[in-house]
Design an enzyme around this catalytic site. Structure first.
Site, PDB file in Angstrom:
ATOM      1  N   GLN A  56       0.820  -1.212   0.000  1.00 47.57           N
ATOM      2  CA  GLN A  56       0.000   0.000   0.000  1.00 47.57           C
ATOM      3  C   GLN A  56       0.859   1.269   0.000  1.00 47.57           C
ATOM      4  OE1 GLN A  56      -2.842  -1.647   3.436  1.00 47.57           O
ATOM      5  NE2 GLN A  56      -3.671   0.168   2.443  1.00 47.57           N
ATOM      6  N   ASP A 106      -2.403  -4.782  -0.334  1.00 50.82           N
ATOM      7  CA  ASP A 106      -2.087  -6.162   0.069  1.00 50.82           C
ATOM      8  C   ASP A 106      -2.867  -6.632   1.293  1.00 50.82           C
ATOM      9  OD1 ASP A 106      -0.627  -4.532   1.806  1.00 50.82           O
ATOM     10  OD2 ASP A 106       1.301  -5.485   1.395  1.00 50.82           O
TER      11      ASP A 106
HETATM   12  O1  LIG Z   1       1.799   0.104   4.936  1.00 48.44           O
HETATM   13  C1  LIG Z   1       1.218  -0.957   5.053  1.00 48.44           C
HETATM   14  C2  LIG Z   1      -0.184  -1.015   5.519  1.00 48.44           C
HETATM   15  O2  LIG Z   1      -0.716   0.224   5.882  1.00 48.44           O
HETATM   16  C3  LIG Z   1       1.964  -2.218   4.730  1.00 48.44           C
HETATM   17  O3  LIG Z   1       1.251  -3.342   5.161  1.00 48.44           O
HETATM   18  C4  LIG Z   1       2.264  -2.291   3.262  1.00 48.44           C
HETATM   19  O4  LIG Z   1       1.033  -2.533   2.601  1.00 48.44           O
HETATM   20  C5  LIG Z   1       3.353  -3.290   2.906  1.00 48.44           C
HETATM   21  O5  LIG Z   1       3.069  -4.596   3.242  1.00 48.44           O
HETATM   22  P1  LIG Z   1       4.052  -5.862   3.088  1.00 48.44           P
HETATM   23  O6  LIG Z   1       4.825  -5.689   1.845  1.00 48.44           O
HETATM   24  O7  LIG Z   1       4.853  -5.946   4.319  1.00 48.44           O
HETATM   25  O8  LIG Z   1       3.121  -7.044   2.987  1.00 48.44           O
END
Ligand SMILES: O=C(CO)[C@@H](O)[C@H](O)COP(=O)(O)O
Ligand SMILES: Nc1ncnc2c1ncn2[C@@H]1O[C@H](COP(=O)(O)OP(=O)(O)O)[C@@H](O)[C@H]1O
Length: 468
Positions: free
Chosen positions: A71, A226
């Site tokens: 995100q 995600d």
């Molecule tokens: O910043 C957030 C949610 O707000 C993170 O959850 C990102 O979405 C990245 O996620 P991963 O790559 O660690 O799954």
């Protein structure tokens, strides 16, 4: 048998799964790594996606595709659709000052919660746009469209022509800081407060809507962030809290009503089904264990064995996991710490135990913040790369004081994207029922003393040293 594909373009890698559209059964999969760093050129995601698609046997036979992705990442495009500068990722903290400025300028945290359901921190896109305006005004001026990682990949898969064809979904849009889950609309005034001028933003599609297609004609779903994709891939319902331990640590729950948290701990995101996804994210999760394994010179499997060989509480050793600064609590300049070192506990096993416990304690604070908003918590569903560790599963149950449900190891973000693609094919009111396989419950005796010790030391960390 119709096949659908789901993509997870995450922080550390790109994963592709191809599933049976009706049952969700995994047919084949592939992955490819992403470069290190908190600033990445989107072309690197595109290259990794091509490699992951090839490793998954291609997309020629799939009937629909959707993209889930990390995100908040800031992807700026110029009039011609070219990337203006490398994307700043969700875990890049350089816009911490910009976040404070934006909070002040709108009238404080409550004004932001009322406007878009969240209080800005460095992760959110609007703060990155403000940083760009202040530090790279030429790049800001050249920016004609802003989108998110999953929007850009969806657009590229469709041929990436006109900026007007960019699409997104409400889940990922709700993490920008300029789309409101309360009104289901963009707040262009907040976009302009960040970037300094208006730009093209992706059209927000409904959960089962398709706006673009592959050159083969297969429809592309709206995709999503995600965490919303993981909730969809797991079929999370009210009472479930999904705890994801990947690069980020996340605790989130599916809710029927939007939430607002003026403390800023919980972000009031939307989900991928038309509902809401109150979410707490931390910067320090699986990589804390990567760091512990590196320091001890062991593999993840050995780290897990070591941690389980030491007693709960690690003899009073407590690790504060803010190795990359922290987002929740909002401490972008913090560092990690190890407290309570003693001669007799200075062993690999005690250190391994303290690392797993400290990382989980950070996530237990996140679960508490979700609970504090009145969210019912009946079970914890644990996913993400570190859920593969037996020590993580056991210590999570002990520290959280709850049974922990772990589905068989898999790519649940990519599966959620695939389920969205299957939903596009049916066009029904709800997504197709995809049963979860291989679910195992871990339940161990609670260890409240571990959280008490952690709570006593977690404020004691040194600031990041000044750059030399
Ligand atoms: O910043 C957030 C949610 O707000 C993170 O959850 C990102 O979405 C990245 O996620 P991963 O790559 O660690 O799954
Ligand atoms: N058995 C394991 N024990 C602990 N951590 C693991 C294990 N297997 C993978 N990981 C870690 O999980 C992380 C990747 O998880 P993933 O959820 O794919 O991350 P992201 O979605 O953020 O890219 C890496 O830091 C990796 O080292």
């Amino acid at each position: 048998m119709a096949l659908v594909a789901g993509i997870d373009s995450s922080t550390q890698s790109c994963k592709v799964v191809v599933c049976d559209a009706e049952t969700g059964a995994l047919v084949r999969s592939g992955s490819a790594p992403h470069p290190e760093g908190t600033e990445v050129h989107p072309d690197a995601w595109w290259e990794a996606l091509q490699a992951a698609i090839a490793a998954a046997g291609g997309l020629d036979d799939v009937a629909a595709v959707a993209v889930g992705g990390q995100q908040h990442g800031m992807v700026c495009l110029d009039e011609a659709g070219e990337v203006v500068r490398p994307a700043l990722l969700w875990n890049d903290t350089r816009s911490a000052r910009a976040a404070l400025d934006l909070i002040d300028e709108l009238g404080g945290p409550q004004a932001w919660v009322d406007a878009v359901g969240l209080v800005p921190v460095a992760s959110f896109t609007v703060t990155k746009l403000r940083w760009l305006r202040d530090h790279e005004p030429d790049s800001a001026r050249r920016t004609a469209a802003v989108c998110l990682p999953h929007d850009w990949l969806t657009w590229k898969l469709a041929g990436g022509t006109s900026l007007d064809t960019l699409v997104t979904d409400r889940g990922d849009a709700s993490g920008t800081g300029y789309w409101s889950p309360l009104t289901e609309d963009y707040r262009r005034d907040l976009l302009e407060l960040g970037l300094g001028h208006d730009v093209v933003l992706p059209r927000v599609l409904g959960p089962a809507e398709s706006g673009l297609s592959l050159p083969s004609g297969a429809p592309l779903g709206a995709g999503t962030g995600d965490n919303a994709a993981a909730a969809l891939g797991l079929g999370a319902v009210s009472g479930d809290v999904v705890v994801s331990i990947g690069t980020s640590g996340v605790a989130c729950a599916v809710a029927d009503q939007p939430v607002g948290d003026v403390t800023g701990a919980v972000a009031g995101f939307a989900d991928a089904t038309g509902r809401y996804l109150p979410l707490v994210a931390t910067l320090n999760a699986a990589r804390v264990l990567d760091a512990a394994a590196r320091m001890l010179g062991v593999t993840h499997a050995e780290l897990s064995d070591l941690a389980l060989a030491a007693p709960a509480g690690a003899g009073g050793m407590a690790l504060v996991p803010y190795l990359e600064g922290e987002r929740t609590p909002n401490k972008p300049e913090a560092t990690g710490a190890i407290h309570g070192l003693r001669l007799e506990t200075s062993t690999p096993a005690y250190l391994a135990r303290a690392a797993v416990e400290g990382m989980i304690c950070g996530l237990a604070d996140a679960v508490d913040a979700v609970r504090a908003l009145g969210t019912p918590i009946e079970r914890i569903i644990l996913v993400g790369g570190a859920a593969r560790s037996a020590a993580v599963r056991e210590i999570a149950s002990a520290v959280l004081g709850l049974p922990v449900t772990v589905p068989e190891p898999g790519e649940y973000v990519a599966r959620g994207a695939a389920r969205q693609a299957a939903w596009v094919l049916t066009g029904a009111a709800e997504p197709p029922a995809w049963p979860l396989e291989g679910v195992v419950e871990t339940r161990v005796d609670p260890t409240p003393q571990v959280r008490e010790r952690y709570a006593a030391v977690r404020e004691m960390t040194a600031p990041r040293p000044e750059p030399a």
